[in-house]
Each structure stands twice: as structure tokens, then as C-alpha cells.
Design an enzyme around this catalytic site. Structure first.
Site, mmCIF file in Angstrom:
data_model
loop_
_atom_site.group_PDB
_atom_site.id
_atom_site.type_symbol
_atom_site.label_atom_id
_atom_site.label_comp_id
_atom_site.label_asym_id
_atom_site.label_seq_id
_atom_site.Cartn_x
_atom_site.Cartn_y
_atom_site.Cartn_z
ATOM 1 N N ASP A 94 0.924 -1.160 -0.042
ATOM 2 C CA ASP A 94 -0.021 0.049 0.103
ATOM 3 C C ASP A 94 0.963 1.355 -0.025
ATOM 4 O OD1 ASP A 94 1.011 0.215 2.589
ATOM 5 O OD2 ASP A 94 -0.978 -0.446 3.514
ATOM 6 N N PHE A 98 -2.949 5.905 4.492
ATOM 7 C CA PHE A 98 -3.842 5.437 5.402
ATOM 8 C C PHE A 98 -3.147 5.493 6.799
ATOM 9 C CE2 PHE A 98 -5.857 2.672 8.405
ATOM 10 C CZ PHE A 98 -7.382 3.085 8.316
ATOM 11 N N ASP A 273 -7.996 -7.383 1.398
ATOM 12 C CA ASP A 273 -6.838 -7.961 2.502
ATOM 13 C C ASP A 273 -7.364 -7.316 3.597
ATOM 14 O OD1 ASP A 273 -5.217 -5.102 3.589
ATOM 15 O OD2 ASP A 273 -6.148 -4.751 1.517
ATOM 16 N N CYS A 311 -13.291 -28.327 9.359
ATOM 17 C CA CYS A 311 -12.039 -27.813 8.701
ATOM 18 C C CYS A 311 -10.976 -28.845 8.715
ATOM 19 C CB CYS A 311 -11.479 -26.908 9.587
ATOM 20 S SG CYS A 311 -9.948 -25.855 9.065
ATOM 21 N N CYS A 313 -7.617 -28.253 8.091
ATOM 22 C CA CYS A 313 -6.223 -27.823 8.419
ATOM 23 C C CYS A 313 -5.599 -28.604 9.423
ATOM 24 C CB CYS A 313 -6.245 -26.235 8.854
ATOM 25 S SG CYS A 313 -6.597 -25.943 10.292
ATOM 26 N N CYS A 316 -6.762 -28.327 13.171
ATOM 27 C CA CYS A 316 -8.088 -28.807 13.410
ATOM 28 C C CYS A 316 -7.899 -30.533 13.632
ATOM 29 C CB CYS A 316 -9.003 -28.646 12.436
ATOM 30 S SG CYS A 316 -9.733 -26.806 12.667
ATOM 31 N N HIS A 342 -4.672 -21.363 11.453
ATOM 32 C CA HIS A 342 -5.848 -21.804 11.166
ATOM 33 C C HIS A 342 -6.746 -20.772 10.486
ATOM 34 C CE1 HIS A 342 -9.908 -23.460 11.623
ATOM 35 N NE2 HIS A 342 -10.270 -21.930 12.095
#
Length: 378
Positions: A94, A98, A273, A311, A313, A316, A342
Site C-alpha cells: 500500500d 492510510f 486484504d 476444517c 487444516c 483442526c 488456522h
């Protein structure tokens, strides 16, 4: 000048949601895409190997923070952000605008640029459209953003008008500097302009049309998710998109909840994002298919079930809610690592499912079913 970097693969028969691919210097990026935020050229608590394992193709880094420390010259000396961090896929950076708006103790916006005070040591610095382009060139960003003036919800019209005029003028200067960087300095990164206009429809339309006329590689929509209601977010997002070209990748800055992501995809947005998934993770808040789970709650003390049975992953598959609560309460570093892994896996997998649903013309059905389950609560 290369401005065509985007191929649309499929647009859903039931709306504006679409899949595609963005062609960048460090590899193709499948869209829609969620980009993890790595403010300081690192996604907090996530080694690059973990990001590669989940199969992220692009992450975001922050120009303001990296400009102040360690500095653009040092990063350039190390081979840009890729050489410095050893993340060899894409970086979007960016502009820092901001952060100047939200972090600076003191800032002064002029036609020339913005003078601001560092949040680190109080020193004074100047960002101009040209210097911000060159800073991101030194980073070797694959996508860089123009510097803009962001305004929050509730600002008077006169403030929004002035911010939009300055942002538009700065875009023309940034575009000229970017063309110099590409043509004369061998830079391969892409410049995205930013639509502003606050919450005034005519200003949004004016900004969107002006940005579109510049024919840059992609377009970002700024000034949303800055304090407005979810209804206002959706309204102004959809209003803005109608004035943008179909053939450019569209990026909404700063959104990272399933609800906002699904709204954005429904509106035809390709990129987003947010720091939220990893920030929530460090505070013990996990995404699950049945809503957010706060691991700090007493009720998980004796719960030996997986975090999210739906899930796949490795968190998990391996750890129980009881154990994850224990390491969070003990403030173990592993808690931040596992929760960040996760949450990012969860969002990446959701995006993968979204792409499949769009390609199979069932996105609205997917959106409805996902949110219905997500809002049930754990």
C-alpha cells in the site's frame, strides 16, 4: 506500457461474481483472492513456509512502516522485499497514505504531498506521489498503490471534495513517475489507483470515472470500512463498481470477515486484504464454519473435540479446544502461531470454495448456505 494483466475466466450466471487470474512478475494470482497482511514484510506469527503450504500467491506489506524501518534503501540493497524476506511470490504494497491518516501525531497535507511525524520516534518526513512510487520501486513491489487522502465516515462534504481533488492530482503525478520507473528503470511492478469520494454518490462516480480514464493495470476502491455501517459499505461498494471497467482487477482495501468478503465477491470484487484474521488469532478468536469461537471461554476447558470438525487444516486435525485454550491462557507463543495458521487457512479455503461455486454458477446458493451456518454460532 503493459496495462492488461487480468484474464476473466468465468462470471457467475446469477450475478457479478467472477473468477480470473492476474499475471504478475512473481507468478499468477488466482481470483478472487484474499491477501494476508504482512505489515513489516512478515505476516505475524507465520513463517513464509506456512504461507506457501496454505498456497497463498500474494501478501501485502506496508510502505509507511517499511519506509520508517528498516528503510527503502536497505530493502533495495537486500534485493527488494523478495530478497529481504525470502518470500518469492508476489507482494502488494500500500502507499502508506492510510497510516499517515491514522497513525501520525501530526500531518499536513498540501498540493505537493503530505508531511507527517513518525509514530516511532517523532521525526518528520515527507511523502509525495513521486517519492512513494520510487519507495515501492525500491521494494520491487509487484503491485504498488498510489498515495491518496483517506477520509472517514461522517466527514463534511467540503473535506471529501478537497481530499478527492488532491488524490486525483496525485494520481496523475504517480502515474507519470511509475511510467518513468517502468520505461527507464526496468521496474516490473504494476500501479493501482484508488477511488475515493467518501460517502457522496456524485463524488464516488466522479472518482471512479476519472480513475478508469487513466487505464492503469487495476483499480482499488478506498474509503470503505472506515467506520460506516455494513449496509452503507454494501451500498457504496455496489454503487462505485458500476462505474469501473469490467476488464480490470478490482481491489477493496481492508476487509477480512466472511460477510464482507462474500458481499465484495457478489459485487464483482477480485481482491481484498485485512489484518483481522491474524489480529483475531492473537486474541484467541478463531474462524469456524459455525461462527467465531473465543478460545478463552471457560466452556472449552474440558472440551477434547477438534477446533472445527469441518476444517481440514493441521490445527483442526491435531489439537483440541481444551489444549488450544490452555496454551492461550498460558500466553504461549504457539497459541498465536496455531491460531494465525488456522484463520488464514480457513479464509483461503473459503476463497477456494467461492471460486468453485462461481465456476459452477452456484455462488448465491453457496453464499446463502455459508452465512446461514456461520451465523448459527458455535
Amino acid at each position: 506500457m503493459i496495462t492488461n494483466i487480468f484474464d476473466i475466466h468465468h462470471t457467475s450466471a446469477d450475478g457479478k461474481a467472477r473468477t480470473g487470474v492476474i499475471h504478475l512478475a512473481h507468478g499468477d494470482v488466482q481470483t478472487p483472492v484474499f491477501m494476508p497482511v504482512g505489515t513489516n514484510a512478515t505476516v505475524k506469527a507465520m513463517p513464509k513456509d506456512f504461507l506457501e503450504e496454505i498456497n497463498f500467491e500474494i501478501i501485502l506489506a506496508n510502505t509507511y512502516h517499511l519506509y520508517l524501518r528498516p528503510g527503502a534503501d536497505l530493502i533495495e540493497e537486500a534485493g527488494g522485499l523478495h530478497g529481504f524476506s525470502k518470500w518469492n511470490r508476489n507482494f502488494l504494497t500500500d502507499s502508506g497514505g492510510f497510516q499517515v491518516w491514522s497513525l501520525s501525531k501530526l500531518r499536513k497535507i498540501t498540493d505537493e504531498g503530505v508531511r507527517f511525524q513518525s509514530n516511532i520516534d517523532g521525526s518528520y518526513h515527507m511523502f509525495t506521489p513521486e517519492s512513494v512510487v520510487q519507495t515501492q520501486r525500491k521494494f520491487n513491489s509487484d503491485i504498488q498503490m498510489q498515495i491518496d487522502v483517506c477520509t472517514g465516515a461522517g466527514e463534511p462534504r467540503k473535506v471529501a471534495e478537497k481530499a478527492l481533488k488532491v488524490t486525483s492530482d496525485w494520481l496523475l503525478r504517480a502515474k507519470k513517475e511509475w511510467e518513468h520507473a517502468v520505461n527507464d528503470q526496468g521496474y516490473k511492478g504494476m500501479l493501482f489507483p484508488i477511488v475515493q469520494g467518501n460517502f457522496f454518490e456524485d463524488l464516488r462516480k466522479q472518482s471512479a470515472e476519472f480513475v478508469s480514464e487513466q487505464d492503469l493495470p487495476g483499480i482499488a476502491i478506498g474509503g470503505l470500512s472506515v467506520g460506516e455501517t455494513p449496509e452503507e459499505f454494501t451500498k457504496f461498494l455496489n454503487y462505485t463498481v458500476q462505474y469501473l471497467p469490467e476488464n480490470k482487477p478490482k481491489y477493496v482495501m481492508g476487509i477480512g470477515t466472511p460477510e464482507y468478503i462474500l458481499d465484495a465477491v457478489q459485487a464483482g470484487i477480485d481482491m481484498f486484504d485485512c489484518v483481522l484474521p491474524t489480529r483475531n488469532a492473537r486474541n484467541g478468536s478463531y474462524f469456524t464454519h459455525r461462527g467465531m469461537l473465543s478460545i478463552k471461554q471457560e466452556r472449552w476447558t474440558h472440551c477434547h473435540e477438534p477446533l472445527d470438525p469441518e476444517c481440514n487444516c493441521k490445527v483442526c486435525r491435531t489439537y483440541t479446544r481444551s489444549y488450544l485454550r490452555h496454551i492461550f491462557k498460558e500466553q504461549e507463543i504457539l497459541s498465536s502461531i496455531l491460531a494465525s495458521y488456522h484463520n488464514l487457512y480457513f479464509l483461503h479455503n473459503m476463497i477456494h470454495e467461492i471460486r468453485a461455486a462461481i465456476n459452477e454458477d452456484r455462488f448465491e446458493e453457496y453464499r446463502k448456505n455459508f452465512l446461514e451456518k456461520f451465523h448459527q454460532g458455535v
